[in-house]
Design an enzyme around this catalytic site. Structure first.
Site, PDB file in Angstrom:
ATOM      1  N   ARG A 109       0.811  -1.241   0.000  1.00 36.44           N
ATOM      2  CA  ARG A 109       0.000   0.000   0.000  1.00 36.44           C
ATOM      3  C   ARG A 109       0.838   1.281   0.000  1.00 36.44           C
ATOM      4  O   ARG A 109       0.380   2.343   0.396  1.00 36.44           O
ATOM      5  CB  ARG A 109      -0.973   0.034   1.185  1.00 36.44           C
ATOM      6  N   LYS A 131       3.137  11.403 -10.833  1.00 34.44           N
ATOM      7  CA  LYS A 131       2.221  10.620 -11.674  1.00 34.44           C
ATOM      8  C   LYS A 131       2.919   9.303 -11.981  1.00 34.44           C
ATOM      9  O   LYS A 131       4.029   9.295 -12.531  1.00 34.44           O
ATOM     10  CB  LYS A 131       1.943  11.344 -12.994  1.00 34.44           C
ATOM     11  N   GLU A 173       9.368  18.594 -24.226  1.00 39.29           N
ATOM     12  CA  GLU A 173       8.828  19.065 -22.937  1.00 39.29           C
ATOM     13  C   GLU A 173       9.462  20.407 -22.542  1.00 39.29           C
ATOM     14  O   GLU A 173       8.822  21.224 -21.888  1.00 39.29           O
ATOM     15  CB  GLU A 173       9.058  18.033 -21.828  1.00 39.29           C
ATOM     16  N   LYS A 208       7.613  23.144 -12.883  1.00 41.72           N
ATOM     17  CA  LYS A 208       6.744  21.983 -12.648  1.00 41.72           C
ATOM     18  C   LYS A 208       6.519  21.760 -11.151  1.00 41.72           C
ATOM     19  O   LYS A 208       5.390  21.477 -10.723  1.00 41.72           O
ATOM     20  CB  LYS A 208       7.325  20.725 -13.301  1.00 41.72           C
ATOM     21  N   GLU A 218      -4.055  17.084  -9.880  1.00 46.57           N
ATOM     22  CA  GLU A 218      -4.650  17.564 -11.140  1.00 46.57           C
ATOM     23  C   GLU A 218      -6.156  17.807 -11.045  1.00 46.57           C
ATOM     24  O   GLU A 218      -6.938  17.349 -11.877  1.00 46.57           O
ATOM     25  CB  GLU A 218      -4.338  16.583 -12.284  1.00 46.57           C
ATOM     26  N   ARG A 222      -2.996  21.984 -12.490  1.00 48.43           N
ATOM     27  CA  ARG A 222      -1.998  21.070 -13.067  1.00 48.43           C
ATOM     28  C   ARG A 222      -2.317  20.699 -14.517  1.00 48.43           C
ATOM     29  O   ARG A 222      -1.430  20.293 -15.268  1.00 48.43           O
ATOM     30  CB  ARG A 222      -1.875  19.811 -12.190  1.00 48.43           C
ATOM     31  N   ASN A 226      -0.654  19.702 -19.381  1.00 47.17           N
ATOM     32  CA  ASN A 226      -1.078  18.819 -20.471  1.00 47.17           C
ATOM     33  C   ASN A 226      -1.083  19.537 -21.820  1.00 47.17           C
ATOM     34  O   ASN A 226      -1.540  18.969 -22.815  1.00 47.17           O
ATOM     35  CB  ASN A 226      -2.477  18.241 -20.191  1.00 47.17           C
ATOM     36  N   HIS A 229      -0.614  17.619 -25.022  1.00 50.86           N
ATOM     37  CA  HIS A 229      -0.726  16.187 -24.722  1.00 50.86           C
ATOM     38  C   HIS A 229      -2.018  15.553 -25.239  1.00 50.86           C
ATOM     39  O   HIS A 229      -2.107  14.328 -25.315  1.00 50.86           O
ATOM     40  CB  HIS A 229      -0.587  15.938 -23.222  1.00 50.86           C
ATOM     41  N   HIS A 233      -0.905  12.411 -26.943  1.00 55.79           N
ATOM     42  CA  HIS A 233      -1.184  11.060 -26.430  1.00 55.79           C
ATOM     43  C   HIS A 233      -1.890  10.219 -27.485  1.00 55.79           C
ATOM     44  O   HIS A 233      -1.579   9.026 -27.648  1.00 55.79           O
ATOM     45  CB  HIS A 233      -2.056  11.123 -25.174  1.00 55.79           C
ATOM     46  N   HIS A 245       7.816   9.975 -26.601  1.00 57.06           N
ATOM     47  CA  HIS A 245       6.821  10.857 -25.977  1.00 57.06           C
ATOM     48  C   HIS A 245       7.032  12.330 -26.364  1.00 57.06           C
ATOM     49  O   HIS A 245       6.087  13.033 -26.738  1.00 57.06           O
ATOM     50  CB  HIS A 245       6.858  10.690 -24.453  1.00 57.06           C
TER      51      HIS A 245
HETATM   52  N1  GLY Z   1       3.388  15.434 -17.508  1.00 59.81           N
HETATM   53  C1  GLY Z   1       2.303  16.205 -17.013  1.00 59.81           C
HETATM   54  C2  GLY Z   1       2.129  16.082 -15.535  1.00 59.81           C
HETATM   55  O1  GLY Z   1       2.958  15.513 -14.842  1.00 59.81           O
HETATM   56  O2  GLY Z   1       1.136  16.554 -15.019  1.00 59.81           O
END
Ligand code: GLY
Length: 343
Positions: A109, A131, A173, A208, A218, A222, A226, A229, A233, A245
């Site tokens: 956990r 993430k 990025e 960031k 998010e 946040r 994106n 993205h 994506h 990516h």
């Molecule tokens: N790569 C976008 C984020 O970490 O929110």
């Protein structure tokens, strides 16, 4: 043990300082409960030398970002009797730190982990922010969890041997973050910047960290990260793991900037500049009309982005002025994707 060095740590210049940062973290744990998972290609002697921790070396790629790999990580921890007080040290690019972070989030956990990113992309984005996850059913990062690393230790020497494709991918990025954070962005060509990368890494990582500190899971702000993205994506999913990516991010950025020009009066000359960098450095994405339909389907399949009024995008009003949750009708997305494939 739960410690929060992460949001107050700094980024270091020399290997000696990097190592002392890592040693400081390791000294907080029982040495029998420290485990390392490293990319098989990472020169991890840059940070760990001959330190005697059990180490699992893995060969990872976007195409193998799956639960099978995470199972190998769980097996490794379990076979070495890792307890809730263990520390997992992850040394690799974003794919490895995403999967290792997920293994850490779920094993017993949740155990502590520290990221040691070895690619530019992981240093400026992927290793920061907690993430974690894997791809599932052909969809990017469909299974995952938010689980913050204890710290992110950045050692620039890893970049000395970084292949060109990885460098360009990270630069995708970097351009995204520059557009989000600077009101007068200087958009360098990736090939010009290998020598002067440290301040750039520091600025991207700091931006960031600040966004993630404000909105770790998010719920709102946040989402600005994106940018590029939504289309990016979808392209990666259609490419089935064959597109790096950061390349997908550059392509997605061009589509998002096109929409920003059309809908929010974003300066067209910046769209032209990013399009030029894309064509010169990354090459045009390869696609056919049938794939455009698939791309739209993929964007819709991302349930958190699909609404009655269209698909949600992050766009820019001006450089440094992102706006998230912009519902874009399908016809306009098709126009943006057409622009991307026809420039
Ligand atoms: N790569 C976008 C984020 O970490 O929110």
């Amino acid at each position: 043990m739960q410690i929060f060095l992460y949001f107050c740590s700094d980024f270091y210049r020399t290997t000696m300082e990097t190592n002392s940062q890592l040693e400081r973290i390791l000294s907080l744990y029982d040495s029998q409960q420290i485990f390392v998972i490293a990319d098989v290609n990472a020169h991890y002697e840059h940070v760990l030398g001959a330190l005697p921790y059990p180490t699992l070396q893995l060969s990872v790629s976007a195409a193998t970002k799956s639960l099978d790999r995470v199972t190998e990580m769980w097996d490794f921890l379990n076979n070495h009797h890792a307890t809730r007080h263990a520390l997992l040290v992850l040394i690799g690019g974003g794919t490895l730190t995403d999967m290792g972070g997920f293994a850490a989030a779920t094993y017993l956990r949740g155990i502590d982990y520290v990221n040691v990113p070895t690619t530019l992309l992981a240093m400026v984005d992927a290793s920061i922010g907690g993430k974690t996850g894997v791809n599932y059913a052909g969809l990017k990062n469909r299974i995952g969890a938010f689980h913050q690393p204890i710290d992110v230790v950045i050692e620039p020497r890893f970049l000395e041997t970084l292949p060109e494709t990885e460098w360009l991918s990270g630069w995708g990025e970097v351009i995204k973050t520059t557009l989000l954070s600077e009101s007068h962005p200087i958009l360098h060509n990736p090939s010009e910047q290998r020598e002067a990368i440290l301040p750039i890494i520091r600025a991207c990582a700091a931006y960031k960290k600040a966004i993630v500190a404000d909105d770790p899971t998010e719920q709102g702000l946040r989402k600005v990260l994106n940018l590029g993205h939504t289309v990016g994506h979808a392209l990666e999913e259609v490419a089935g793991g064959q597109m790096a990516h950061g390349y997908a991010v550059i392509y997605g950025l061009v589509a998002a900037l096109y929409l920003s020009v059309v809908r929010l009066d974003f300066p067209r000359e910046i769209l032209t500049q990013v399009t030029h960098i894309m064509v010169e450095e990354y090459g045009r994405p390869i696609c056919n009309c049938k794939e455009i339909d698939t791309l739209i389907d993929k964007m819709r399949a991302d349930k958190k982005n699909a609404t009655h009024d269209g698909i949600l995008f992050t766009l820019l009003r001006q450089p440094g002025e992102p706006v998230y949750n912009q519902a874009i009708p399908e016809q306009q997305i098709r126009e943006a994707v057409d622009y991307l494939f026809s420039v």
